[in-house]
Write a protein that holds these residues in place. Structure first.
Motif, mmCIF file in Angstrom:
data_model
loop_
_atom_site.group_PDB
_atom_site.id
_atom_site.type_symbol
_atom_site.label_atom_id
_atom_site.label_comp_id
_atom_site.label_asym_id
_atom_site.label_seq_id
_atom_site.Cartn_x
_atom_site.Cartn_y
_atom_site.Cartn_z
ATOM 1 N N TYR A 114 -16.814 -11.994 41.504
ATOM 2 C CA TYR A 114 -16.279 -12.097 40.099
ATOM 3 C C TYR A 114 -17.046 -13.288 39.748
ATOM 4 N N ILE A 115 -17.140 -13.241 38.238
ATOM 5 C CA ILE A 115 -17.625 -14.234 37.523
ATOM 6 C C ILE A 115 -16.809 -15.384 37.225
ATOM 7 N N LYS A 116 -16.902 -16.615 37.706
ATOM 8 C CA LYS A 116 -15.846 -17.780 37.797
ATOM 9 C C LYS A 116 -16.446 -18.711 36.552
ATOM 10 N N VAL A 117 -15.757 -19.027 35.682
ATOM 11 C CA VAL A 117 -16.034 -20.166 34.829
ATOM 12 C C VAL A 117 -15.992 -21.531 35.221
ATOM 13 N N ILE A 118 -17.286 -21.957 35.313
ATOM 14 C CA ILE A 118 -17.312 -23.515 35.447
ATOM 15 C C ILE A 118 -16.607 -24.378 34.311
ATOM 16 N N SER A 119 -17.318 -24.276 33.231
ATOM 17 C CA SER A 119 -16.613 -24.915 31.854
ATOM 18 C C SER A 119 -17.150 -24.206 30.953
ATOM 19 N N PRO A 120 -16.148 -24.056 29.701
ATOM 20 C CA PRO A 120 -16.629 -23.806 28.172
ATOM 21 C C PRO A 120 -17.543 -24.962 27.739
ATOM 22 N N GLY A 134 -12.332 -22.411 35.742
ATOM 23 C CA GLY A 134 -11.492 -21.886 37.217
ATOM 24 C C GLY A 134 -11.171 -20.437 36.517
ATOM 25 N N ASP A 135 -11.316 -20.105 35.451
ATOM 26 C CA ASP A 135 -10.831 -18.548 34.949
ATOM 27 C C ASP A 135 -11.797 -17.787 35.766
ATOM 28 N N LEU A 136 -11.366 -16.482 36.263
ATOM 29 C CA LEU A 136 -12.173 -15.462 36.855
ATOM 30 C C LEU A 136 -12.412 -14.183 35.768
ATOM 31 N N ILE A 137 -13.529 -13.988 35.377
ATOM 32 C CA ILE A 137 -13.745 -12.917 34.513
ATOM 33 C C ILE A 137 -14.163 -11.767 35.092
ATOM 34 N N THR A 138 -12.989 -10.766 35.062
ATOM 35 C CA THR A 138 -13.180 -9.537 36.159
ATOM 36 C C THR A 138 -13.511 -8.395 35.316
ATOM 37 N N ASN A 139 -13.529 -8.373 33.819
ATOM 38 C CA ASN A 139 -14.091 -6.917 33.131
ATOM 39 C C ASN A 139 -14.803 -7.747 32.047
ATOM 40 N N ASN A 141 -15.965 -5.852 28.824
ATOM 41 C CA ASN A 141 -15.597 -4.490 27.837
ATOM 42 C C ASN A 141 -14.911 -3.549 28.468
ATOM 43 N N GLY A 142 -14.137 -3.803 29.459
ATOM 44 C CA GLY A 142 -13.375 -2.724 30.337
ATOM 45 C C GLY A 142 -13.964 -2.392 31.574
ATOM 46 N N THR A 143 -15.388 -2.777 31.891
ATOM 47 C CA THR A 143 -15.926 -2.588 32.850
ATOM 48 C C THR A 143 -16.280 -3.660 33.997
ATOM 49 N N SER A 144 -15.882 -3.454 35.236
ATOM 50 C CA SER A 144 -15.585 -4.371 36.259
ATOM 51 C C SER A 144 -16.955 -5.086 36.430
ATOM 52 N N THR A 145 -16.890 -6.595 36.779
ATOM 53 C CA THR A 145 -17.877 -7.437 37.041
ATOM 54 C C THR A 145 -18.179 -7.491 38.512
ATOM 55 N N GLN A 146 -17.448 -6.738 39.440
ATOM 56 C CA GLN A 146 -17.794 -6.675 40.691
ATOM 57 C C GLN A 146 -19.098 -5.696 40.715
ATOM 58 N N GLY A 147 -20.105 -6.255 41.586
ATOM 59 C CA GLY A 147 -21.079 -5.390 41.869
ATOM 60 C C GLY A 147 -22.318 -5.890 40.935
ATOM 61 N N LEU A 148 -22.140 -6.695 39.710
ATOM 62 C CA LEU A 148 -23.002 -7.210 38.953
ATOM 63 C C LEU A 148 -23.632 -8.627 39.695
ATOM 64 N N THR A 149 -25.079 -8.739 39.230
ATOM 65 C CA THR A 149 -25.469 -10.106 39.743
ATOM 66 C C THR A 149 -25.073 -11.142 38.648
ATOM 67 N N LEU A 150 -25.086 -12.265 39.292
ATOM 68 C CA LEU A 150 -24.831 -13.143 38.375
ATOM 69 C C LEU A 150 -25.531 -13.152 36.835
ATOM 70 N N GLN A 151 -26.996 -12.813 37.082
ATOM 71 C CA GLN A 151 -27.713 -12.628 35.914
ATOM 72 C C GLN A 151 -27.481 -11.495 35.027
ATOM 73 N N GLU A 152 -27.197 -10.422 35.649
ATOM 74 C CA GLU A 152 -26.711 -9.246 34.909
ATOM 75 C C GLU A 152 -25.677 -9.503 34.123
ATOM 76 N N ALA A 153 -24.504 -10.204 34.546
ATOM 77 C CA ALA A 153 -23.339 -10.505 33.865
ATOM 78 C C ALA A 153 -23.658 -11.677 32.619
ATOM 79 N N VAL A 154 -24.569 -12.315 33.004
ATOM 80 C CA VAL A 154 -24.906 -13.224 31.873
ATOM 81 C C VAL A 154 -25.680 -12.495 30.740
ATOM 82 N N ASP A 155 -26.633 -11.623 31.216
ATOM 83 C CA ASP A 155 -27.074 -10.688 30.315
ATOM 84 C C ASP A 155 -26.086 -10.033 29.313
ATOM 85 N N GLN A 156 -25.036 -9.446 29.953
ATOM 86 C CA GLN A 156 -24.105 -8.920 29.110
ATOM 87 C C GLN A 156 -23.248 -9.563 28.253
#
Length: 456
Positions: A114-120, A134-139, A141-156
């Motif tokens: 999952y994507i974990k927030v270091i700091s806003p 410390g928040d975990l971003i799990t989805n 727009n309703g799509t799971s972040t599991q399976g995404l690379t960190l860069q792919e999640a950042v791009d979204q």
């Protein structure tokens, strides 16, 4: 011709230098220079292969795709850092260099898929929406972040200003997921983050070298000196996992911390293209001790700063060996067709060291965890077709002046955490073993200690 040189995600932006790179006039110029019939034969070979693929490949292909793939193959076959940037990638690189983009305003890492927030980032959509460290971003727009690379999640998470993104968050202490809709805005990332550790040591982290870095560093050090006052014992400069950036920013950051002497030099294919940068008088820290933290993710411009401060004995370098990228890339625009990124020079530290494929060896080795040595870490030397280390003084042949630390100070630093030490959590500085050892070292120095290379 104006330009900017850049290490890492590099950019030396020139004028219309490469327009018509495979055009007839260029071929004619080659022929006039040496009557190179071989050049014509090879270009004809390229044209023959292009036509056969275009006509016979199992599915129709676009001419642009074929040409772009051919250009990229030509460049990536040279070394790991030369490549073709299509128009979109070139725009993205320019955005990163400027240091602003459309997005949410959070610094993130990846944990358990999952994507974990270091700091806003302060005063951004993420901070105003109530996202917390410390928040975990799990989805998204309703799509799971599991399976995404960190860069792919950042791009979204990035996007046009005014567009919205729905986040599903898991937060410690909350029994049910939190749904937030955040409207993107223009974000200026905090390439420099800082704070006081206690009331006596300043901590400054540089995450990259873009157009904002030097100005932000000066502001950070000014604030630290104001908050620390006469209690300020030293500063920790954290360059871990900093992949590099603009050369002029690396030079300015080094200049900020040095009173005099060479910062870095570069040597290109032609001797007349060699360059050298020197420091001007003035140390923005007031001369307090500096500990520079590096690891295998510290590359390029980060290594320029660490190497300059180490060679001048202005700082104690702590951590593990850095990445070892000692080459300079030039990004040459191709009009509306993007740009090429081409390796054009090697750089050298003030003592003449080329750190290509070797990296910066810390003055005091401190591992982040007990298995830090065992874990396989990819560095420059592990990349296919990486440049050879040549033209400079071999790193192991350079005899730097001794640190001259007071007796017993270095011995207070531990090389690795205890067996029962807590796992590192980027949201909890007390779990950062390397940082804690840097603080221990600075606080062990007698008040008023100044790190300087003895003049000879």
């Amino acid at each position: 011709m104006s330009f900017k040189a850049k290490f890492g995600t590099t950019a030396l932006v020139t004028g219309a230098f490469c327009a018509g790179i495979v055009a007839g006039p260029l071929v004619a110029a080659w022929a006039q220079e040496g009557g190179r019939a071989e050049t014509y034969r090879l270009l004809n070979l390229f044209g023959d292969v292009f036509e056969r693929v275009r006509a016979e490949y199992v599915e129709p292909v676009q001419d642009r795709d074929l040409v772009e793939n051919a250009i990229n193959g030509m460049l990536t076959g040279l070394d790991p850092h030369s490549s073709y940037l299509n128009p979109r990638n070139f725009r993205d690189m320019q955005v990163q260099t400027r240091g602003e983009f459309g997005g949410l305003g959070i610094e993130v890492t990846q944990e358990n898929g999952y994507i974990k927030v270091i700091s806003p980032i302060d005063d951004t959509p993420a901070a105003r929406a109530g996202i917390k460290p410390g928040d975990l971003i799990t989805n998204l727009n309703g799509t799971s972040t599991q399976g995404l690379t960190l860069q792919e999640a950042v791009d979204q998470m990035r996007g046009e200003r005014g567009s919205s993104l729905r986040l599903t968050i898991r937060r410690e202490g909350e029994r049910t997921p939190i749904e937030l809709t955040v409207v993107r805005d223009v974000i200026r990332p905090q390439v420099v983050r800082f704070r006081m550790e206690g009331n006596d040591v300043g901590y400054v982290r540089l995450s990259s070298f873009n157009e904002q870095t030097d100005t932000a560093l000066r502001r950070a050090v000014q604030t630290i000196r104001s908050q620390g006052g006469s209690n300020l014992r030293g500063i920790v400069l954290d360059l871990r996992n900093n992949p590099g950036g603009l050369l002029d920013q690396a030079v300015q950051v080094s200049d900020d911390l040095l009173e005099q002497g060479e910062i870095v030099s570069t040597r290109a294919r032609r001797a007349e293209d060699a360059q050298r940068w020197n420091a001007r008088a003035g140390d923005i820290t007031g001369g307090v001790p500096i500990v520079v933290l590096v690891n295998a993710g510290s590359a390029s411009a980060s290594e320029i700063v660490a190497g300059a401060l180490q060679d001048h004995r202005r700082a104690i370098v702590m951590g593990v060996r850095s990445f070892g990228k000692g080459s300079v890339q030039t990004v040459m625009p191709l009009g509306s067709n993007g740009a090429i990124r081409l390796t054009t020079a090697r750089y050298y530290t003030p003592s003449g060291r080329s750190i290509q494929n070797t990296g910066i060896e810390p003055d005091i080795e401190v591992r982040a965890s007990r298995d830090d040595n065992a874990r396989q870490r990819e560095r420059e030397a592990d990349l296919r077709r990486s440049l050879r280390n040549e033209g400079g003084v071999a790193p192991n042949a350079v005899q730097l002046p001794p640190l001259n630390l007071p007796q017993g100070v270095a011995e207070r630093v531990q090389a690795e955490p205890a067996e029962n030490a807590p796992a590192f959590d980027p949201t909890k500085p007390e779990t950062d073993f390397q940082l804690q050892q840097a603080l221990t070292l600075i606080r062990a120095l007698p008040p008023g200690t100044t790190l300087r290379r003895a003049q000879r």
